[in-house]
Design a protein around this motif. Sequence first.
Motif, PDB file in Angstrom:
ATOM      1  N   ARG A 105       1.311 -32.559 -17.099  1.00 43.98           N
ATOM      2  CA  ARG A 105       2.682 -32.522 -16.573  1.00 43.98           C
ATOM      3  C   ARG A 105       3.429 -31.326 -17.153  1.00 43.98           C
ATOM      4  NH1 ARG A 105       4.583 -38.079 -15.237  1.00 43.98           N
ATOM      5  NH2 ARG A 105       2.701 -39.329 -15.213  1.00 43.98           N
ATOM      6  N   VAL A 106       4.066 -30.560 -16.281  1.00 40.28           N
ATOM      7  CA  VAL A 106       4.855 -29.414 -16.713  1.00 40.28           C
ATOM      8  C   VAL A 106       6.321 -29.809 -16.550  1.00 40.28           C
ATOM      9  CG1 VAL A 106       5.359 -26.975 -16.331  1.00 40.28           C
ATOM     10  CG2 VAL A 106       3.029 -27.842 -15.959  1.00 40.28           C
ATOM     11  N   ARG A 107       6.991 -29.961 -17.666  1.00 35.53           N
ATOM     12  CA  ARG A 107       8.383 -30.424 -17.666  1.00 35.53           C
ATOM     13  C   ARG A 107       9.346 -29.259 -17.479  1.00 35.53           C
ATOM     14  NH1 ARG A 107       8.365 -35.868 -17.856  1.00 35.53           N
ATOM     15  NH2 ARG A 107       6.682 -36.703 -19.082  1.00 35.53           N
ATOM     16  N   ALA A 108      10.495 -29.581 -16.918  1.00 42.34           N
ATOM     17  CA  ALA A 108      11.541 -28.585 -16.722  1.00 42.34           C
ATOM     18  C   ALA A 108      12.093 -28.152 -18.076  1.00 42.34           C
ATOM     19  CB  ALA A 108      12.668 -29.169 -15.871  1.00 42.34           C
ATOM     20  N   GLU A 109      12.380 -26.874 -18.189  1.00 43.62           N
ATOM     21  CA  GLU A 109      13.015 -26.375 -19.405  1.00 43.62           C
ATOM     22  C   GLU A 109      14.504 -26.619 -19.296  1.00 43.62           C
ATOM     23  OE1 GLU A 109      12.039 -22.425 -20.589  1.00 43.62           O
ATOM     24  OE2 GLU A 109       9.943 -22.668 -20.008  1.00 43.62           O
ATOM     25  N   ALA A 110      15.076 -27.066 -20.403  1.00 40.34           N
ATOM     26  CA  ALA A 110      16.514 -27.328 -20.422  1.00 40.34           C
ATOM     27  C   ALA A 110      17.261 -26.013 -20.596  1.00 40.34           C
ATOM     28  CB  ALA A 110      16.854 -28.277 -21.562  1.00 40.34           C
ATOM     29  N   PRO A 111      18.400 -25.881 -19.893  1.00 40.21           N
ATOM     30  CA  PRO A 111      19.221 -24.687 -20.096  1.00 40.21           C
ATOM     31  C   PRO A 111      19.739 -24.653 -21.539  1.00 40.21           C
ATOM     32  CG  PRO A 111      20.119 -26.085 -18.340  1.00 40.21           C
ATOM     33  CD  PRO A 111      18.949 -26.781 -18.918  1.00 40.21           C
ATOM     34  N   GLU A 112      20.063 -23.463 -22.018  1.00 38.82           N
ATOM     35  CA  GLU A 112      20.543 -23.330 -23.392  1.00 38.82           C
ATOM     36  C   GLU A 112      21.746 -24.226 -23.627  1.00 38.82           C
ATOM     37  OE1 GLU A 112      21.606 -19.856 -26.534  1.00 38.82           O
ATOM     38  OE2 GLU A 112      20.165 -19.575 -24.945  1.00 38.82           O
ATOM     39  N   GLY A 113      21.709 -24.962 -24.721  1.00 41.46           N
ATOM     40  CA  GLY A 113      22.808 -25.851 -25.085  1.00 41.46           C
ATOM     41  C   GLY A 113      22.744 -27.223 -24.451  1.00 41.46           C
ATOM     42  N   ALA A 114      21.764 -27.455 -23.585  1.00 38.30           N
ATOM     43  CA  ALA A 114      21.650 -28.754 -22.912  1.00 38.30           C
ATOM     44  C   ALA A 114      20.585 -29.597 -23.594  1.00 38.30           C
ATOM     45  CB  ALA A 114      21.295 -28.549 -21.439  1.00 38.30           C
ATOM     46  N   ARG A 164      14.515 -35.966  -6.825  1.00 37.45           N
ATOM     47  CA  ARG A 164      13.482 -36.644  -6.037  1.00 37.45           C
ATOM     48  C   ARG A 164      12.140 -35.944  -6.201  1.00 37.45           C
ATOM     49  NH1 ARG A 164      17.653 -37.282  -2.343  1.00 37.45           N
ATOM     50  NH2 ARG A 164      17.020 -35.425  -1.226  1.00 37.45           N
ATOM     51  N   THR A 165      12.152 -34.606  -6.173  1.00 38.59           N
ATOM     52  CA  THR A 165      10.916 -33.846  -6.354  1.00 38.59           C
ATOM     53  C   THR A 165      10.296 -34.162  -7.704  1.00 38.59           C
ATOM     54  OG1 THR A 165      11.515 -32.066  -4.845  1.00 38.59           O
ATOM     55  CG2 THR A 165       9.973 -31.506  -6.603  1.00 38.59           C
ATOM     56  N   ALA A 166      11.101 -34.154  -8.759  1.00 45.19           N
ATOM     57  CA  ALA A 166      10.588 -34.443 -10.106  1.00 45.19           C
ATOM     58  C   ALA A 166      10.041 -35.860 -10.195  1.00 45.19           C
ATOM     59  CB  ALA A 166      11.683 -34.225 -11.145  1.00 45.19           C
ATOM     60  N   GLY A 167      10.748 -36.814  -9.612  1.00 43.38           N
ATOM     61  CA  GLY A 167      10.288 -38.203  -9.647  1.00 43.38           C
ATOM     62  C   GLY A 167       8.980 -38.384  -8.902  1.00 43.38           C
ATOM     63  N   LEU A 168       8.896 -37.820  -7.706  1.00 43.41           N
ATOM     64  CA  LEU A 168       7.667 -37.934  -6.918  1.00 43.41           C
ATOM     65  C   LEU A 168       6.513 -37.176  -7.565  1.00 43.41           C
ATOM     66  CD1 LEU A 168       9.062 -37.625  -3.284  1.00 43.41           C
ATOM     67  CD2 LEU A 168       8.041 -39.657  -4.352  1.00 43.41           C
ATOM     68  N   THR A 169       6.817 -36.027  -8.176  1.00 42.56           N
ATOM     69  CA  THR A 169       5.772 -35.256  -8.843  1.00 42.56           C
ATOM     70  C   THR A 169       5.216 -36.038 -10.026  1.00 42.56           C
ATOM     71  OG1 THR A 169       6.721 -33.160  -8.110  1.00 42.56           O
ATOM     72  CG2 THR A 169       5.248 -33.064 -10.007  1.00 42.56           C
ATOM     73  N   GLY A 170       6.078 -36.684 -10.792  1.00 38.96           N
ATOM     74  CA  GLY A 170       5.619 -37.518 -11.901  1.00 38.96           C
ATOM     75  C   GLY A 170       4.769 -38.685 -11.422  1.00 38.96           C
TER      76      GLY A 170
END
Length: 155
Positions: free
Chosen positions: A44-53, A18-24
Motif C-alpha cells: 500500500r502506498v499512502r498519501a503524503e501529508a502536506p507540511e504541517g498536517a 472514495r478512490t483511497a477507500g476503494l484502493t485500500g
Amino acid sequence: MRVRIDDSGDGDGRGAERTAGLTGEFADWLTQDREVSRHAVVRRVRAEAPEGAMSGDLVEWIGLAVSSGFSTAALVYAHRTFRASLPPRSRSGARLVIEHDGVRVVIEDGTEQDVARVVRALAGAEAAGSPEGGTESGPGRSQGAAPEDASGAGS
C-alpha cells in the motif's frame, strides 16, 4: 507496477476519499486472490501529508512487485470480480488504473479485450525501455479508456 481503483465520483468533492477507500479495499482483495498474490507482493502506498498536517492515512496506490509468473489477466479479472462485489451505485465509478514505466491504462469492464490492451501497453513500455527502441505506448504515453472516453483513446 502500481495500480489503484479510481472513483472520481459525481463531482461532490469526495472522489479522492472514495478512490483511497476503494484502493485500500482492492489491496485487501488482491492479497486474498491466490492467482495474483502467488506472483505479486502487494504494498500500500499512502498519501503524503502536506507540511504541517497530520500524517496521510489514505491509500493512493497499490505497489505490485511481480514475478515472472504474474498474470495480467488475473489482475484484470480480480478487478472485475471486486467491482461486481460493490454496491450497484459504486460499480460504475470503480475503474482500475494501471501504471508502469510511464504508461497508464484504465480498465472499466475487465473484458478479454481489456486484458489484451493491458498486455500490449505493458509490453510497449518494456520495449521502450530496451535498447531496441520504443513503441507508441512508451514512457509518458497513456493507453486505455479514460472516464470521459470509452473508445480506447488515451487519458
